[in-house]
Every structure is written in C-alpha cells, then in structure tokens.
Design an enzyme around this catalytic site. Structure first.
Site, short mmCIF file in Angstrom:
data_model
loop_
_atom_site.label_atom_id
_atom_site.label_comp_id
_atom_site.label_asym_id
_atom_site.label_seq_id
_atom_site.Cartn_x
_atom_site.Cartn_y
_atom_site.Cartn_z
N GLU A 167 76.05 35.78 41.44
CA GLU A 167 75.32 36.10 40.21
C GLU A 167 74.09 35.22 39.99
OE1 GLU A 167 78.14 36.29 36.99
OE2 GLU A 167 79.25 37.94 37.90
N GLU A 352 82.92 42.60 41.46
CA GLU A 352 83.67 42.19 40.26
C GLU A 352 83.62 43.32 39.25
OE1 GLU A 352 82.58 38.57 38.24
OE2 GLU A 352 82.51 37.45 40.13
O1 IFM Z 1 84.37 34.72 34.87
C1 IFM Z 1 83.16 35.28 35.23
C2 IFM Z 1 82.85 34.99 36.68
O2 IFM Z 1 82.81 33.63 36.94
C3 IFM Z 1 81.54 35.59 37.10
N1 IFM Z 1 81.43 36.97 36.69
C4 IFM Z 1 81.80 37.33 35.36
C5 IFM Z 1 83.17 36.78 35.04
C6 IFM Z 1 83.56 37.17 33.60
O3 IFM Z 1 82.67 36.63 32.67
#
Ligand code: IFM
Length: 435
Positions: A167, A352
């Site tokens: 990210e 994710e």
């Molecule tokens: O927990 C986070 C993760 O570290 C990165 N992506 C989003 C998740 C939820 O906020």
C-alpha cells in the site's frame, strides 16, 4: 456462502493475509525499534497508546497459527517480513534470529502445502532510518534494495510470490500528508518525496529480486473508488483529484511511467530533482498486480482551500466498524478498469479484502465476503484476469492507529489470554476451500 472452487477459474487461488508488526510481537527475537513504536508512544496518535510489542504473539505461536491457515484450506498465505527484525539498524548487521524465524515460517507453510506470498515492507520502518528522514530521504531506494537482497537471498528460492511494499498510498499520503500513520507528518513536501521514493524503492527491489532469480514478482496497492458527492462540476473535479492521488498516481507510475496532472498540480514543486528519470526503475516489469480493496468514498470540493481542496462526505450505505461504506460494486468496477486502462493481461490478485466487525459469531463478515466474491466473479465475467483473492485477515490484530479495537480476523483473538478461536466466517470459508 454458496461457492465451490468450480465457480472460479481453474488455478484461482484463495488465501489469507497478515503483516509482521500487526501480529508477531515486536519485542521478541532481537527486532530493532521502529517508527511505529515511537509514533504509538506519542499521546494522541494511537488508541490507548497501543503498539505491536506483543500483538498476537505470533512469534511464539507460529505452529499454532500455521495450523489455523492449513485448517482453512488456504492455497496461499500472504505475510510480511519486518525490516527491523531482519536488520535492526535498517542497514548493515543482520539479525540471524529474525531471518531464522522467517525461514521456519516459509518451511512451515510448504510442509503444510501452502504457498508463501511475501511482502517485504508493511510499514514498520527501522527507527534509525526514520531518524534520517525515512521515506523522504533520497537514499531510501538504496537502503531498501539492500534489505530486499538480504531477505530474498535467504527466502527467495521457496517463495510463491514477492511484492516489495504494501500500500504505497499509505506509506506516502496517509503517513506524510494526513499524518494518521507513522511518522505522523502533515507536510506537502515530505509527501511528494515519500510518494516518489516509495515507487523508486519498489522498482529497485523488483530489480534486485529478479536478479536473484525470485519468481512471480508483483505490486500491492490499496485503491478506493471515488464518487462525486453531487453533479456539480466542482465536486466531479474533486472526485477526480482524489482518484488521481489515491489510485492513478500509483497505477500511472507503475504501468505507464507517468504521474497524473492533477497530482503534479500540487506535488510537482516538491518532487526531488530528476524525478522523471526514475520511471524506468519504477516500471520494472511485473508478473502480477495486487489490489487491496475495502470501500469507496464520496468527495466534495472545498472552496477557498489549498490543493487538493476536497473533503470526504458522509457514507450513504451500511458501514463496517471502521466507518467504511460497504460497496462491493466498486470492487467489480475497479478490477475491470484496472485491467482495461493499466494492467492488460497481467494477472490481478485481490490481495486484501475484509471487514472490521466486533460481532462474533460474524454473519456480517460472511455477507461482506460473499458480496465481494460475487463482485470478483462479475469482473471476471467482464474479462478482468483476476487470478486470486485474499481475506484480510487471518486473525484479529493490531489495527495501527486504531489499536486492538478493530477486529478484522477470521479467527478471534482474546488479547488477554491470546487464545485463538475460529469464527463462523472461518468455518464458512473452510467448508468450500477445503472442498
Ligand atoms: O490492517 C490493514 C493492513 O495493514 C493494510 N490494509 C488495510 C488493513 C485494514 O485497515
């Protein structure tokens, strides 16, 4: 959940994701101080000043947690190595105990028939590098390349995939412009430099890993769909600016070798000299693209405000415990758009997706996952080459500035006893992943 594996293309992979600082217990095993430790130790930054010192104690419960992943029937486990665990000073000396831990993790996955998907950086920057300006420092790509070489040199022969940085928007914008994550800056010049250096660092790591023969290299970005709060041209332009900063800066850099004009309007005076020359590095060829997807935002123009002059408007539908609107159509739209405009035939993984919910049993999480998996199917039907889907997260963990309050896990963690208990969502997934 009424899916079978046959409802997805041949070879489609299902998995779960975590990250090092959020689960391991950073106090163990000789890991060095990180900027998250100092950020969390500063009042006002993190709920109840919580940090990752103990987290889920995964460091000491590795086998139990690997058994949970195996019990799910996951094909792939997406995890990260902690830079500060591997190199406590950020550069130079390697902590053998730290590397041995990840070695055991990878072998433990392979023994259980699970493919290891490694992320090299999921936010816990070694403090000595933060002291030198962290992501603002032009040396960051060199430091990161050295770290990548150490980790890939040890684990690279057994990985299923590798992505350098989780990210980049969070590393750049959320942490240097919004100030919500470590190092908690609110500074446009720092933002410009961090946004650019994170992409150069990504490219350098890809080159190093490719040179070491590591297979299946990709990038993992978080993307949000942006919707104008009204039909007014000013609001439409605000949503376009948000899209440019959040999404197109990274997609453009990685896949087209350009930054959007709407971002350059604000950041160009602050970018490091010669930034245009870095695109060949940033664009180092990839084998796949990853999207972390959670929500969409509604944007309105803010008159008489400096760039980017937008504000997020209230949500219009149901939300998760994060206050994020549940809007699965946006995942379908984003996957289709990504393939059409940026990534072409490159396999896309939803690296994710999941929801924060304290409910247990958790029918709401099952419903959320169900809706988003249907969105993935719809995108595939439209021609997007989606090749896998990962749930965030295996277990409840440290949700950064929100501490241990927000629960994203398929497995419940009691943060007093550290007992793990699979939730209904875990069982629902296991029922069809295990076949
Ligand atoms: O927990 C986070 C993760 O570290 C990165 N992506 C989003 C998740 C939820 O906020």
């Amino acid at each position: 959940m009424n899916f079978t594996r046959a409802d997805f293309p041949d070879g489609f992979r299902f998995g779960v994701a975590t990250s090092a600082y959020q689960i391991e217990g950073h106090q163990f095993g000789g890991a060095g101080l990180t900027h998250w430790d100092s950020f969390a130790g500063t009042p006002g930054n993190v709920v109840r000043f919580e940090n990752g010192a103990l987290a889920c104690d995964h460091y000491n419960r590795l086998d139990e947690d690997l058994d949970l992943i195996a019990g799910l029937g996951a094909d792939v486990y997406r995890f990260s190595t902690s830079w500060a665990r591997v190199m406590p000073e950020g550069t130079g000396a390697v902590n053998g105990e730290g590397l041995d831990f990840y070695d055991r993790l990878v072998d433990g996955l392979l023994e259980r028939g699970i493919s290891p998907a490694l992320t090299l950086y999921h936010w816990e920057l070694p403090q000595p590098l933060a002291d030198q300006g962290g992501w603002r420092n032009v040396d960051m790509p060199n430091w990161f390349a050295d770290y990548a070489e150490v980790v890939a040199g040890r684990l690279g022969d057994r990985l299923w995939s590798l992505a350098p940085i989780n990210e980049p928007w969070c590393v750049g914008w959320l942490s240097h412009f919004d100030g919500h994550h470590a190092p908690g800056l609110r500074d446009i010049r720092a933002t410009a430099r961090a946004m650019h250096h994170v992409l150069v660092s990504h490219g350098r790591a890809i080159q190093v890993c490719k040179g070491l023969g590591v297979q299946n290299l990709g990038a993992v970005c978080n993307f949000e769909w942006s919707t104008p709060a009204s039909d007014a041209p000013e609001d439409v332009a605000a949503a376009t600016r948000y899209d440019a900063i959040y999404n197109r800066f990274f997609l453009g850099g990685l896949f087209k070798g350009e930054y959007p004009a709407e971002v350059l309007d604000g950041l160009e005076p602050h970018l490091p000299n010669g930034w245009q020359d870095d695109f060949p590095t940033i664009q180092s060829p990839l084998d796949w693209a990853g999207i972390n997807f959670y929500t969409r935002k509604r944007l309105a123009h803010v008159p008489n405000a400096p760039w980017p002059a937008y504000a997020e408007m209230p949500t219009q539908g149901p939300t998760t415990d994060m206050g994020w609107e549940i809007y699965p159509d946006a995942l379908q739209m984003f996957l289709t758009r990504m393939a059409r405009e940026y990534t072409g035939d490159l396999p896309i993984y939803v690296t994710e997706n999941g929801m924060a919910s304290a409910t247990n049993p958790d029918p709401d999480r099952i419903e959320y996952l169900d809706q988003h998996l249907r969105a993935v199917q719809a995108a595939i039907a439209e021609g997007a080459p989606v090749a896998g889907y990962f749930v965030w997260s295996l277990m409840d963990n440290y949700e950064w500035a929100l501490g241990y309050e927000k629960r994203f896990g398929l497995v419940h963690v009691d943060f007093d006893t550290l007992a793990r208990t699979p939730k209904a969502s875990y069982h629902a997934l296991a029922d069809w992943w295990r076949g």
